[in-house]
Every structure is written in structure tokens, then in C-alpha cells.
Design a protein around this motif. Structure first.
Motif, PDB file in Angstrom:
ATOM      1  N   MET A   1       0.928  -1.309  -0.091  1.00  0.00           N
ATOM      2  CA  MET A   1      -0.151   0.019   0.129  1.00  0.00           C
ATOM      3  C   MET A   1       0.850   1.380  -0.058  1.00  0.00           C
ATOM      4  O   MET A   1       2.084   1.298   0.602  1.00  0.00           O
ATOM      5  CB  MET A   1      -0.922  -0.070   1.214  1.00  0.00           C
ATOM      6  N   ASN A   2       0.315   2.371  -0.706  1.00  0.00           N
ATOM      7  CA  ASN A   2       1.003   3.589  -0.426  1.00  0.00           C
ATOM      8  C   ASN A   2       0.021   4.542   0.697  1.00  0.00           C
ATOM      9  O   ASN A   2      -0.949   4.533   0.968  1.00  0.00           O
ATOM     10  CB  ASN A   2       0.937   4.386  -1.813  1.00  0.00           C
ATOM     11  N   ILE A   3       1.068   4.755   1.675  1.00  0.00           N
ATOM     12  CA  ILE A   3       0.617   5.596   2.717  1.00  0.00           C
ATOM     13  C   ILE A   3       1.135   6.745   3.102  1.00  0.00           C
ATOM     14  O   ILE A   3       2.177   6.893   3.083  1.00  0.00           O
ATOM     15  CB  ILE A   3       0.825   4.534   4.282  1.00  0.00           C
TER      16      ILE A   3
ATOM     17  N   ALA B   1       6.088   0.410   9.026  1.00  0.00           N
ATOM     18  CA  ALA B   1       5.227   0.313   7.575  1.00  0.00           C
ATOM     19  C   ALA B   1       6.203  -0.290   6.616  1.00  0.00           C
ATOM     20  O   ALA B   1       5.988  -1.138   5.673  1.00  0.00           O
ATOM     21  CB  ALA B   1       4.646   1.637   7.096  1.00  0.00           C
TER      22      ALA B   1
ATOM     23  N   HIS C   1       5.402  -1.836   2.956  1.00  0.00           N
ATOM     24  CA  HIS C   1       4.707  -0.536   2.466  1.00  0.00           C
ATOM     25  C   HIS C   1       5.512   0.590   1.959  1.00  0.00           C
ATOM     26  O   HIS C   1       6.541   0.791   2.697  1.00  0.00           O
ATOM     27  CB  HIS C   1       3.486  -0.142   3.314  1.00  0.00           C
ATOM     28  N   TYR C   2       5.118   1.306   1.153  1.00  0.00           N
ATOM     29  CA  TYR C   2       5.601   2.695   0.834  1.00  0.00           C
ATOM     30  C   TYR C   2       5.132   3.647   1.815  1.00  0.00           C
ATOM     31  O   TYR C   2       3.663   3.826   1.689  1.00  0.00           O
ATOM     32  CB  TYR C   2       5.500   3.106  -0.628  1.00  0.00           C
TER      33      TYR C   2
ATOM     34  N   GLU D   1      -3.475  -1.715   7.190  1.00  0.00           N
ATOM     35  CA  GLU D   1      -3.682  -2.786   6.348  1.00  0.00           C
ATOM     36  C   GLU D   1      -4.955  -3.634   6.108  1.00  0.00           C
ATOM     37  O   GLU D   1      -5.631  -3.981   5.239  1.00  0.00           O
ATOM     38  CB  GLU D   1      -2.783  -4.153   6.527  1.00  0.00           C
TER      39      GLU D   1
ATOM     40  N   ALA E   1      -5.652  -1.296  -1.167  1.00  0.00           N
ATOM     41  CA  ALA E   1      -4.556  -0.585  -2.204  1.00  0.00           C
ATOM     42  C   ALA E   1      -5.241  -0.427  -3.595  1.00  0.00           C
ATOM     43  O   ALA E   1      -6.233  -1.456  -3.660  1.00  0.00           O
ATOM     44  CB  ALA E   1      -3.497  -1.690  -2.343  1.00  0.00           C
TER      45      ALA E   1
END
Length: 295
Positions: A1-3, A22, A27-28, A288, A293
Motif C-alpha cells: 500500500m501507499n501510505i 510500515a 509498504h511505501y 492494512e 490498495a
């Protein structure tokens, strides 16, 4: 996911811990300084900019860590992400509710959550009567939007209470007046809630000659076992404010636990150190589970 991690600095312990966890979980994650963000409305679809860069569709989820000085602007940025379908660990309305102690306590009282006797007013003409309404001195005087123990004053006599309250009223500063709970003895309980689960809890004890138990004020912290009533209050207070991640503060009185406040951006350092719980990881797991995503 992009967070997206909304925080003014990566040097803050809590921000860095969440970012590190993260990344470890694949994750990014990117820090977004919400004070540098702008929202463009009007022609076409609303757009979010970080400086000159458009970030409207860059993130699948956001984790707001909004400071008290920029609550309204930060909440407005969170609101725009929400309107764009981005999951947030704290809704914009919930951030504003939690930031104002009077609003929080109004909601708690309406829902039947026990709180200390509390009064708020702006009338400078009957301060003596206001103090009497909550049982007289000593009283605690709080800024409605103070954090980390700042803006919390113990007035031990009616004379000092009247003087302090009068000063705040003349400065057009919003305050609360609360009955001082002697038996709490400079101690309170911080409960960290993620989703519908309590992940950690500590007892904070103030230094000698200091009634505020916040770790930022030099208080000591140790892990503590909660009673069923304390667990009930923490989980329901978080739900009533509408937060996904929250720090709930209680004190233990002769009449049982009383809720003091609900924090929308609770710090991790003191509670992680005292309990050994990886709270940052729990926050990312919550993202999450609830985020999605889109790529």
C-alpha cells in the motif's frame, strides 16, 4: 500500500516508529507536512497539493498525526482525503472533537461515560458561584485545547482560582473548571486503543510536587492491568469520538474510573518503553485491515 503519514516532522519518535514499521511490512510510506498542503476547489474535481506537487491520488490510506496548533487546517486536509475515498485512521470530525476537551466531555456525559464534575463558561461576573457549583477549591483549570499537560493549572484556594479564571476570561481563552480528585494522587491511566482493541495501557505517576502525570512533564510510566470498567470506558469513548487510533486518559477515584480526555494523536514513546508492545506495528496492521490498495 501507499501510505501518507501526516506529520510536520520525521524527527518525532511516534512518526519515525510508524514509518519504520510500515517499511518493514513492505509498504511505501511518505511523510506529508500537512501545514504545506493546499486544497483547490471549484473548476473540475477537488485537488490536494503538497507545495506545487499534486498528491490527490497518490495514497491508499493516511495516518494523521495532527498537532494542536494546526488542528483545523490539518482536519480540513484529512477531510479532503476522505472525500477522495482514502482511508484515514482518524476522521476529520473526530480529530476536532478530540482536540476540544469540552466537546469530548459533552459527548461522554451524553453517552453515560463517567467524568469529573466539570464546568465551562465565559461569564466573568459570577466566577465565585461557578467555583461553588463544582464544590469549591481546590479546582483544576484547563485550556480546552491544551495538550501534554500544558495549560493545566491546580488552583488550591478560591482566591487563586478566581484570579486565574478571571484572567483567562479577560483574554477570551476557552477553559474548563474541574473538581480536583484528591485521591488520584498525581496518577492517571493512559490506554492505547487501535480499532476495537486495547493494545497497551500504562499508569503514569507525577514527580514530587507535580500534580500532572504526563510523561512529557517528567512523569514515570509503568504497565498496568485494567479493570473491566476501565476497558469498557476506553473502548466506548474511542467509538463515541469516532477514532481508529486513540489514547484514552482515565483517573481512578473513590467512585470508580473517570474519563479525562481522548487523544487523537497519542504518543508512542512512553507507552512502548513501559510495556514493550510494538504499538507502531499495531497501527500499521489496522491500516492494512481497513485500507485498500488501489493499484
Amino acid at each position: 500500500m501507499n501510505i501518507g503519514l501526516l506529520s510536520v516532522s520525521m524527527n518525532v519518535y511516534s512518526t519515525k516508529r510508524i514509518a519504520d514499521e510500515a517499511e518493514k511490512m513492505g509498504h511505501y510510506i511518505e511523510r506529508i507536512d500537512h501545514t504545506k498542503c493546499s486544497v483547490k476547489l471549484g473548476k473540475g474535481k477537488p485537488q490536494i497539493f503538497l507545495g506545487e506537487e499534486e498528491i490527490t491520488h497518490e495514497f491508499d490510506a493516511i495516518i494523521p498525526r495532527i498537532g494542536s496548533k494546526v488542528s483545523r487546517h490539518g482536519a480540513a486536509i484529512v477531510k479532503q482525503f476522505e472525500l477522495n475515498g482514502v482511508f484515514s485512521t482518524a476522521r476529520s470530525l473526530s480529530i476536532l472533537r478530540a482536540r476540544n476537551k469540552a466537546r469530548t466531555l459533552q459527548i461522554m456525559a451524553q453517552k453515560g461515560i463517567p467524568i469529573p464534575e466539570t464546568l465551562f463558561s465565559i461569564n466573568p461576573d459570577n466566577i465565585k458561584e461557578q467555583i461553588a457549583i463544582i464544590g469549591g477549591a481546590p479546582v483544576i483549570i484547563k485550556l480546552q485545547e491544551g495538550t501534554q499537560g500544558l495549560g493545566v493549572i491546580l488552583a488550591e484556594t478560591q482566591k487563586s482560582a478566581k484570579s486565574i479564571i478571571d484572567t483567562f476570561y479577560k483574554m477570551d481563552t476557552s477553559i474548563l473548571i474541574q473538581k480536583f480528585i484528591t485521591e488520584c494522587n498525581g496518577e492517571d491511566i493512559r490506554i492505547f486503543v487501535v480499532g476495537n482493541k486495547i493494545v497497551a495501557s500504562i499508569k503514569r505517576t507525577s514527580e514530587v510536587d507535580e500534580f500532572r502525570s504526563n510523561v512529557h512533564r517528567g512523569g514515570m510510566a509503568e504497565a498496568v492491568e485494567l479493570t473491566p470498567k476501565e476497558r469498557f470506558i476506553a473502548l466506548n469513548a474511542t467509538k463515541y469520538i469516532g477514532l481508529g487510533v486513540a489514547g484514552v486518559d482515565l483517573i481512578r477515584s473513590k467512585k470508580g474510573p473517570l474519563l479525562i480526555e481522548v487523544n487523537a494523536s497519542p504518543g508512542l514513546q512512553g507507552i512502548e518503553a513501559a510495556t514493550g508492545v510494538n504499538i507502531a506495528k499495531e497501527v500499521v496492521r489496522f491500516v492494512e485491515k481497513n485500507g485498500r490498495a488501489r493499484r
